[in-house]
Design an enzyme around this catalytic site. Structure first.
Site, PDB file in Angstrom:
ATOM      1  N   GLU A  96       0.837  -1.220   0.000  1.00  0.00           N
ATOM      2  CA  GLU A  96       0.000   0.000   0.000  1.00  0.00           C
ATOM      3  C   GLU A  96       0.862   1.257   0.000  1.00  0.00           C
ATOM      4  OE1 GLU A  96      -3.205  -0.244   2.856  1.00  0.00           O
ATOM      5  OE2 GLU A  96      -3.659  -2.277   2.247  1.00  0.00           O
TER       6      GLU A  96
HETATM    7  C1  LIG Z   1       2.199  -9.669   0.361  1.00  0.00           C
HETATM    8  C2  LIG Z   1       1.930  -8.658  -0.695  1.00  0.00           C
HETATM    9  C3  LIG Z   1       0.637  -8.236  -0.929  1.00  0.00           C
HETATM   10  C4  LIG Z   1       0.366  -7.336  -1.961  1.00  0.00           C
HETATM   11  N1  LIG Z   1      -0.938  -7.019  -2.267  1.00  0.00           N
HETATM   12  C5  LIG Z   1      -1.199  -6.299  -3.386  1.00  0.00           C
HETATM   13  C6  LIG Z   1      -2.529  -6.129  -3.852  1.00  0.00           C
HETATM   14  O1  LIG Z   1      -3.489  -6.626  -3.259  1.00  0.00           O
HETATM   15  N2  LIG Z   1      -2.723  -5.435  -5.007  1.00  0.00           N
HETATM   16  C7  LIG Z   1      -1.698  -4.865  -5.703  1.00  0.00           C
HETATM   17  O2  LIG Z   1      -1.937  -4.229  -6.720  1.00  0.00           O
HETATM   18  N3  LIG Z   1      -0.412  -4.983  -5.262  1.00  0.00           N
HETATM   19  C8  LIG Z   1      -0.140  -5.701  -4.141  1.00  0.00           C
HETATM   20  N4  LIG Z   1       1.147  -5.877  -3.722  1.00  0.00           N
HETATM   21  C9  LIG Z   1       2.217  -5.162  -4.392  1.00  0.00           C
HETATM   22  C10 LIG Z   1       2.795  -4.045  -3.532  1.00  0.00           C
HETATM   23  O3  LIG Z   1       1.892  -3.005  -3.437  1.00  0.00           O
HETATM   24  C11 LIG Z   1       4.146  -3.669  -4.140  1.00  0.00           C
HETATM   25  O4  LIG Z   1       5.051  -4.664  -3.724  1.00  0.00           O
HETATM   26  C12 LIG Z   1       4.619  -2.307  -3.738  1.00  0.00           C
HETATM   27  O5  LIG Z   1       3.822  -1.320  -4.311  1.00  0.00           O
HETATM   28  C13 LIG Z   1       6.062  -2.058  -4.166  1.00  0.00           C
HETATM   29  O6  LIG Z   1       6.260  -2.389  -5.500  1.00  0.00           O
HETATM   30  P1  LIG Z   1       7.474  -3.370  -5.892  1.00  0.00           P
HETATM   31  O7  LIG Z   1       7.486  -4.489  -4.941  1.00  0.00           O
HETATM   32  O8  LIG Z   1       7.365  -3.656  -7.314  1.00  0.00           O
HETATM   33  O9  LIG Z   1       8.766  -2.499  -5.583  1.00  0.00           O
HETATM   34  P2  LIG Z   1       9.504  -1.460  -6.602  1.00  0.00           P
HETATM   35  O10 LIG Z   1       8.533  -0.437  -7.046  1.00  0.00           O
HETATM   36  O11 LIG Z   1      10.242  -2.234  -7.621  1.00  0.00           O
HETATM   37  O12 LIG Z   1      10.517  -0.798  -5.585  1.00  0.00           O
HETATM   38  C14 LIG Z   1      11.684  -1.453  -5.100  1.00  0.00           C
HETATM   39  C15 LIG Z   1      12.322  -0.547  -4.062  1.00  0.00           C
HETATM   40  O13 LIG Z   1      12.651   0.722  -4.661  1.00  0.00           O
HETATM   41  C16 LIG Z   1      12.016   1.781  -3.966  1.00  0.00           C
HETATM   42  N5  LIG Z   1      11.590   2.780  -4.938  1.00  0.00           N
HETATM   43  C17 LIG Z   1      10.827   2.604  -6.038  1.00  0.00           C
HETATM   44  N6  LIG Z   1      10.651   3.764  -6.682  1.00  0.00           N
HETATM   45  C18 LIG Z   1      11.332   4.706  -5.991  1.00  0.00           C
HETATM   46  C19 LIG Z   1      11.546   6.105  -6.151  1.00  0.00           C
HETATM   47  N7  LIG Z   1      11.016   6.792  -7.151  1.00  0.00           N
HETATM   48  N8  LIG Z   1      12.294   6.734  -5.235  1.00  0.00           N
HETATM   49  C20 LIG Z   1      12.825   6.080  -4.182  1.00  0.00           C
HETATM   50  N9  LIG Z   1      12.659   4.761  -3.978  1.00  0.00           N
HETATM   51  C21 LIG Z   1      11.923   4.083  -4.863  1.00  0.00           C
HETATM   52  C22 LIG Z   1      10.835   1.144  -3.244  1.00  0.00           C
HETATM   53  O14 LIG Z   1      10.505   1.881  -2.096  1.00  0.00           O
HETATM   54  C23 LIG Z   1      11.400  -0.232  -2.897  1.00  0.00           C
HETATM   55  O15 LIG Z   1      12.140  -0.139  -1.725  1.00  0.00           O
HETATM   56  C24 LIG Z   1       1.432  -6.784  -2.699  1.00  0.00           C
HETATM   57  C25 LIG Z   1       2.741  -7.181  -2.435  1.00  0.00           C
HETATM   58  C26 LIG Z   1       2.995  -8.126  -1.481  1.00  0.00           C
HETATM   59  C27 LIG Z   1       4.399  -8.596  -1.283  1.00  0.00           C
END
Ligand SMILES: Cc1cc2nc3c(=O)[nH]c(=O)nc-3n(C[C@H](O)[C@H](O)[C@H](O)COP(=O)(O)OP(=O)(O)OC[C@H]3O[C@@H](n4cnc5c(N)ncnc54)[C@H](O)[C@@H]3O)c2cc1C
Length: 620
Positions: A428
């Site tokens: 979230e």
């Molecule tokens: C258990 C679980 C439940 C989930 N449930 C849902 C759901 O119901 N629906 C749904 O749509 N998604 C869901 N997600 C997805 C979740 O919302 C994402 O994992 C989250 O938004 C982060 O995206 P990512 O993991 O791709 O990380 P990325 O976006 O790839 O980021 C990787 C790292 O880089 C950092 N980062 C990225 N961009 C920037 C920036 N511009 N500046 C600084 N730092 C940055 C992030 O903070 C993170 O630390 C779920 C994930 C998990 C693991």
């Protein structure tokens, strides 16, 4: 590392799409928004809002039923071991109405206030994280939430009663290649020739509840529109039923914790979605997703605060019982310090959580920044608290509940709580994204005034007018950020121990506004890249918000029970610690080695320190 023109263009488009999807209107006052402008709206946070007796009664009765049901029917350690939530538990939750908690009574729901909704999730999360996630993913972000906010009457009549009866829903935004920047999504929805349907194709990752949901809200790209001669990306939200042909659960994902959740990789292959199932309108999908998350985020602080309370209960008992070096471990100063901080932080978390929820129930204040701050503050604090709990439990903190029980000790699942909690600073909106989001909104009042002046689309005459208005505004606003005449007056109603904190909050809110303005003047358009500077600004604002909530709530609690001054102790300790953090952040705002650390990171990414990785079996 050179960045190609294509990459630059892609980044530019992403930023434009994200900016377009931002909720731009501020129809109501925002406590946090004003805080960044140096205007402390104590009138919104003091006196601390209290739940009405009637609303509390509704919450008390439901919470009592839910607690009884969970204790009698659910073993959270078994859920952790087996990786499944028993169907009879899901059915029981549905019978209690817990899948329709926020749904209006007209559609068969319980129509709880935000405070009562949070109270139920708080209770459930203190017992079983997986169950709390099932309920929260369904209605904090799942279909009922955007449907209540934006659905047509027809859509509401069709779907809300189904959810109220127990049909499970989910929210599908993330894809394998897009997480934090959903504007780049590749799932598409192409209109059919007759224009009555859309064909949905693509993959959505980590969709919580996805594998068991009946209905999902899916965000997808619809054909671009042409505006001012340029192609503009369109993202649209669709209500999708999982029984429709072409919807497939490709994989159920498994995680470090929350073993009982149903979370999956979903595939959509030419799924025929009627155009009536578009939510909010064509091209409004990203906006809908962001607004849904803005409100949905309020549940997370309630859930993690419950975890912090559970940790306190475990630690208090253990630190009294466990004797080492001739004294209970809680009497050794190093552990005592942890306990004091855990206690005062839990108090602050709760103060922030219920204040933000009460703001939501008022309906006449904006809560997007408060919800984001509550999420950021509570999830980060809760992680520190669970870490301290495991440390204080020593080896037993690391041992599983099953193993503890098998050798005759109490099966306290601190280890499970730690695994279940780790995700909270990621889902979230990650902590990093929360800081960027809050910073963007904090800058908005200035950006609105200044950006049109820099735009090539603004005519010269308009620019003169704007510049004149700007000078007038800042000539009045800026000097105000240096005067502190009302600080002592505001501290009047507070107990003596808290007065100095109130004075500090007032002074620092103006310093924050000034320094944000200075940062903007120094870095101008480059400020968006100064993430650590912005992060410190947001951290200061977050601590000030938590201090306000803590002091205000202490007043309320003491007014109800004057013989008990313990809330004042906790607010005082939290504020003393927060003051140190705030002073530290101000100190390093403009004097730091951020640029140097950034250069080192880039070198690390280029592999210049690879020699450090020698002597290990490298990861594959
Ligand atoms: C258990 C679980 C439940 C989930 N449930 C849902 C759901 O119901 N629906 C749904 O749509 N998604 C869901 N997600 C997805 C979740 O919302 C994402 O994992 C989250 O938004 C982060 O995206 P990512 O993991 O791709 O990380 P990325 O976006 O790839 O980021 C990787 C790292 O880089 C950092 N980062 C990225 N961009 C920037 C920036 N511009 N500046 C600084 N730092 C940055 C992030 O903070 C993170 O630390 C779920 C994930 C998990 C693991």
């Amino acid at each position: 590392m050179a960045i190609s023109d294509q990459e630059i263009r892609k980044k530019q488009t992403t930023l434009e799409v994200a900016e377009e999807a931002r909720e731009k209107e501020w129809r109501f006052p925002s406590f946090v928004g004003d805080l960044f402008l140096g205007r402390l709206r104590w009138d919104l946070a003091f006196p601390y809002p209290e739940q009405s007796a009637a609303d509390r009664k509704v919450g008390d009765e439901l919470c009592a039923k839910v607690a009884r049901f969970l204790k009698e029917n659910l073993d959270p350690d078994e859920v952790d071991r087996t990786g499944e939530l028993p169907q009879k538990v899901i059915d029981g939750l549905a019978k209690l109405g817990l899948f329709g908690m926020k749904i209006p009574a007209d559609y068969g729901g319980l129509h709880l206030s935000q405070v009562n909704y949070n109270r139920v999730l708080h209770l459930v999360a203190s017992y079983c994280g997986s169950t709390a996630v099932l309920l929260s993913a369904h209605q904090s972000i799942g279909v009922p939430q955007p449907l209540i906010l934006f659905g047509t009457e027809e859509q509401k009549r069709k779907y809300l009663p189904r959810f109220a009866r127990g049909e499970i829903s989910a929210f599908a935004l993330t894809e394998p290649d897009v997480g934090s920047d959903p504007a780049n999504m590749t799932t598409t929805a192409a209109p059919t020739e007759d224009g009555n349907h859309y064909l949905l194709s693509g993959e959505k990752l980590w969709c919580t509840n996805g594998p068991i949901a009946g209905v999902i809200v899916v965000m997808a790209q619809t054909p671009p529109k042409i505006a001012k001669g340029r192609e503009k990306k369109q993202i649209t939200a669709f209500i999708v039923e999982t029984t429709w042909p072409g919807v497939e659960v490709v994989h159920r994902c498994r995680f470090m914790g929350l073993n009982g959740i149903q979370n999956g990789l979903l595939r959509f292959q030419n799924v025929k979605v009627p155009k009536e199932n578009i939510l909010l309108g064509l091209g409004q999908g990203l906006k809908l997703a962001l607004i849904t998350l803005n409100t949905g985020r309020l549940a997370m602080p309630a859930a993690v605060t419950a975890g912090a309370k559970w940790c306190l209960a475990v630690t208090r008992k253990w630190a009294n019982e466990r004797v080492q070096w001739g004294a209970p471990v809680g009497h050794h100063e190093a552990i005592a310090a942890k306990i004091a901080q855990m206690t005062s932080t839990t108090y602050a978390m709760e103060s922030v959580t219920w204040l933000a929820a009460a703001f939501a129930d008022r309906k006449d204040v904006d809560i997007r920044l408060e919800a984001a701050m509550a999420k950021l503050f509570c999830t980060e604090a809760s992680w520190r608290i669970i870490d301290a709990t495991v440390q204080i439990r020593g080896g037993r903190g690391y041992e599983t509940a099953g193993s503890l029980e098998a050798r005759g000790e109490k099966g306290i699942p601190a280890e499970r709580f730690m695994r279940d909690s780790r995700i909270n600073t990621i889902i979230e909106g990650t902590s990093q994204i929360m800081r960027l989001f809050i910073a963007r909104e904090a800058l908005d009042p200035h950006a609105r005034r200044i950006l049109p002046l820099l735009s090539p689309e603004t005519s010269l005459t308009s620019k003169w007018k704007l510049a004149f208005g700007l000078v007038l505004f800042y000539a009045a606003w800026y000097p105000k950020q240096w005067f502190f005449w009302s600080d002592r007056k505001m501290a009047g109603p507070f107990p003596s121990k808290l007065k100095r904190h109130v004075i500090f909050i007032n002074k620092m809110s103006r310093r924050l506004a000034r320094d944000l303005f200075h940062a903007m003047m120094i870095h101008q358009r480059g400020l968006e890249k100064k993430q650590r500077l912005l992060g410190r600004i947001v951290n200061i604002g977050t601590d000030l918000f938590a201090m306000v909530a803590s002091c205000s709530r202490a007043c309320l609690l003491v007014s109800k029970n004057p013989s008990d001054e313990t809330p004042i102790d906790l607010a005082d300790l939290f504020c003393r610690d927060a003051q140190r953090r705030v002073n530290g952040h101000f100190h390093t705002l403009f004097r730091n080695h951020d640029a140097y650390a950034y250069r080192i990171a880039r070198k690390a990414l280029e592999g210049r320190y690879n020699w450090l990785e020698q002597g290990i079996i490298p990861p594959t």
